[in-house]
Enzyme design. Structure first.
Site, mmCIF file in Angstrom:
data_model
loop_
_atom_site.group_PDB
_atom_site.id
_atom_site.type_symbol
_atom_site.label_atom_id
_atom_site.label_comp_id
_atom_site.label_asym_id
_atom_site.label_seq_id
_atom_site.Cartn_x
_atom_site.Cartn_y
_atom_site.Cartn_z
ATOM 1 N N GLU A 82 -7.385 -21.303 -15.887
ATOM 2 C CA GLU A 82 -7.941 -21.812 -14.779
ATOM 3 C C GLU A 82 -8.496 -23.064 -15.013
ATOM 4 O OE1 GLU A 82 -9.535 -20.863 -10.513
ATOM 5 O OE2 GLU A 82 -10.215 -19.718 -12.045
ATOM 6 N N ASP B 93 -4.152 3.876 2.694
ATOM 7 C CA ASP B 93 -5.460 3.754 2.935
ATOM 8 C C ASP B 93 -5.819 2.188 3.244
ATOM 9 O OD1 ASP B 93 -5.148 2.139 0.583
ATOM 10 O OD2 ASP B 93 -6.507 3.101 -0.670
ATOM 11 N N ASP C 20 0.959 -1.440 0.197
ATOM 12 C CA ASP C 20 -0.233 0.193 0.015
ATOM 13 C C ASP C 20 0.913 1.322 0.149
ATOM 14 O OD1 ASP C 20 -2.076 1.879 0.349
ATOM 15 O OD2 ASP C 20 -2.105 1.721 2.269
ATOM 16 N N ASP D 197 -1.854 -1.502 -3.693
ATOM 17 C CA ASP D 197 -2.328 -0.508 -5.074
ATOM 18 C C ASP D 197 -0.800 -0.651 -6.047
ATOM 19 O OD1 ASP D 197 -0.046 1.474 -4.249
ATOM 20 O OD2 ASP D 197 -1.677 2.325 -2.944
ATOM 21 N N ASP E 182 -9.426 -16.690 -15.812
ATOM 22 C CA ASP E 182 -10.310 -16.955 -14.864
ATOM 23 C C ASP E 182 -11.488 -18.090 -15.065
ATOM 24 O OD1 ASP E 182 -10.889 -16.697 -11.773
ATOM 25 O OD2 ASP E 182 -12.976 -15.852 -12.699
#
Length: 567
Positions: A267, A40, A36, A44, A215
């Site tokens: 996947e 926050d 981070d 990121d 995915d």
């Protein structure tokens, strides 16, 4: 855009096509938990950028970035609201471009998630589809009238508890969602929808990304009759390899992938060995690689509960995977990802005495097997499972829905539920990366979205980097060794002791020479004699084991890798 060319036949090694993504060592980043940069509490893209030198020093050359797209986060980013926008939690498109540039400058490629079995219910397509049965994007999704009894159209369950159908009051129909209610399934039988997918793939490839991790890709094709789930059949087996799956994957290759120098990894949830072989057979022109699920399912019973397992069972999985690469296909090797528990807590021994040693053994296994290895963030130095003590500590939607369902039907047993989750929950891998001994493990200056493991004071990247003989340094050496030894990529695989209860030993060979790997999967010392055919063995890397002639002496939880036949 880089056009693929067929002007010359591809080079082959040991009968297999030589290509960069087979030789790569991949590293998965779960962005909200990696680093981070703004305090926050959520990781990121700028946080990742700040750690690129760490990744380069480790030696990985391919990053799989879990979803970074705009999302309501019903399923931590796997519910995408806008496929061409970066989540504001993670930064901006400028940040993404800087990340891609920084990776490429270090010789590291990037693949991103392609999540197109479903979208978010907040995607513009679905918002329009709900306006009425005649809306322009209505057929982008799968809708059905109620069953004759007024109930759901069929007995399909959602992976996140309850039926896979939700009633839409405005249009008077149910929509299908194999996952959460906020993840409506896309209708791949609609050519306009497929065209939208091809366009968004080109958008990211034209930006310079090097491919996609796809995915739940086996679920994209549905039998339009939506046959009932037979009793005793796992839902994923029922949903996988629909009637047009291979048609759609070949169309994807023809329309998009063949025009770029990129890699694809699917996947493989729900596919058996033969089905997976079909998906990655290079002659069929579908996908390049696949994540097989045996290694993360074999220690669970039919209900998904943990069960005791033996090392011969574990070894058999890798032998099957290696056999599936018959010269025309390829696969991956992994021990964890964002949907799994930590490997050292699952397959190793995470006690203070053995955590570091068993981490070395597991990473030696990962980085010397046949297939492209995928290392998950934090496993390079042996992050462990989190000690959850109450249900409220979990963030995973699957956990929350399952607990709500148990409370609703009167079967809630918190102690038993918690005991199971402490061995199986996906949140174990999603706890923030432990960078140092500072508050919150150096991950954030704020309150993390998911609690940092309290053992970060001793188990963290900074401490691991300073440990000369520790797991991080050993993992870096393993990665370098894999890159220096073609046999560790393209070599044939042979299990040297399939029935041994404590030793995992195998050979990777090209012709009359190769590499032998001997791993002690336990605390008791072992001795293993290499076959005489593996002549003149010479140690390349060891975590404490020794070699005398053909005899390997292995203290508890140690690894030895040697070259043979090369004198």
């Amino acid at each position: 855009m880089t056009e693929a060319t067929n002007s010359t036949a591809p080079a082959r090694i040991n009968g297999m096509r030589k290509i960069w993504w087979k030789e790569a060592v991949a590293y998965q980043i779960y962005p909200r938990s990696f680093m981070d940069s703004d305090g926050d509490g959520v990781g990121d893209l700028r946080g990742i950028i700040g750690k690129l030198d760490y990744l380069a020093e480790l030696g990985v050359d391919l990053i799989w970035l879990s979803p970074h797209y705009d999302s309501p986060n019903a399923d931590n980013g796997y519910d995408i609201r806008d496929y061409r926008k970066v989540s504001e939690q993670f930064g901006s498109m400028e940040d993404f471009d800087a990340l891609l540039e920084g990776l490429h400058a270090r010789g590291i490629r990037l693949i991103v998630d392609l999540v197109v079995n479903h979208s978010s219910d907040e995607h513009a397509w679905f918002a329009e589809a709900r306006q009425g049965r005649d809306s322009a994007t209505r057929d982008y999704y799968i809708w059905r009238d109620p069953a004759p009894d007024g109930g759901v159209p069929n007995n399909w369950p959602s992976f996140f508890s309850g039926p896979a159908w939700t009633w839409d009051e405005a249009s008077g129909q149910y929509y299908l969602h194999l996952f959460a209610q906020k993840q409506p399934d896309l209708n791949w039988d609609n050519p306009a929808l497929r065209g939208e997918v091809w366009d968004l793939m080109r958008f990211w490839l034209d930006k310079g990304v090097d491919g996609f991790r796809m995915d739940v890709i086996p679920f994209i094709s549905k039998d339009p009759t939506l046959p009932a789930l037979p009793e005793g059949v796992k839902p994923q087996r029922h949903y996988a390899e629909g009637p047009k799956l291979h048609d759609y994957l070949r169309e994807m290759r023809r329309e998009v992938l063949s025009h770029y120098d990129c890699a694809t990894v699917g996947e493989g949830n729900g596919l058996d060995q033969e089905q997976m072989r079909r998906v990655v057979d290079e002659r069929r022109e579908e996908l390049d690689m696949i994540f097989q699920f045996d290694v993360v399912e074999f220690d669970r019973d039919a209900a998904g509960n943990p069960r005791d397992w033996t090392l011969p069972e574990f070894k058999e999985i890798f032998a099957r995977q290696a056999a599936s690469m018959d010269g025309h296909g390829w696969t991956t090797v992994y021990l964890a990802n964002h949907d799994c528990t930590r490997p050292v807590s699952r397959y190793g021994d995470d006690s203070p005495e053995w955590r570091a040693a068993s981490t070395k053994v597991l990473n030696a296994l990962l980085l010397t097997q046949k297939g492209t290895p995928f290392l998950y963030q934090g496993d390079e130095f042996g992050m462990t499972n989190f000690p959850f003590t109450e249900i409220g500590q979990f963030e995973d939607i699957a956990v929350r829905n399952a607990w709500a369902a148990a409370e609703a039907n009167g079967t809630a047993d918190e102690a038993a539920f918690l005991a199971r989750l402490n061995r199986t929950s996906r949140d174990h891998s999603r706890t923030p990366m432990q960078w140092n001994a500072a508050p919150q493990g150096g991950f954030t200056t704020g309150t993390p979205w998911l609690a940092v493991n309290p053992n970060h004071a001793t188990i963290n990247a900074e401490a691991a980097l300073a440990e000369v003989d520790g797991p991080w340094q050993f993992t870096r050496d393993l990665i370098a060794l894999r890159k220096a030894q073609p046999a560790l990529v393209y070599g044939d695989y042979e299990d040297l002791a399939p029935d041994h209860a404590a030793i995992f030993a195998y050979s990777r060979a090209i012709g009359g020479a190769g590499i032998a790997v001997v791993l002690n999967f336990g605390a008791e010392a072992q001795v293993f004699d290499l076959p005489e055919a593996l002549s003149a063995p010479q140690v390349l890397l060891s975590s404490g084991a020794t070699l005398q002639g053909q005899s390997v002496s292995l203290p508890g939880w140690t690894a030895l890798i040697c070259a043979w036949g090369q004198a």
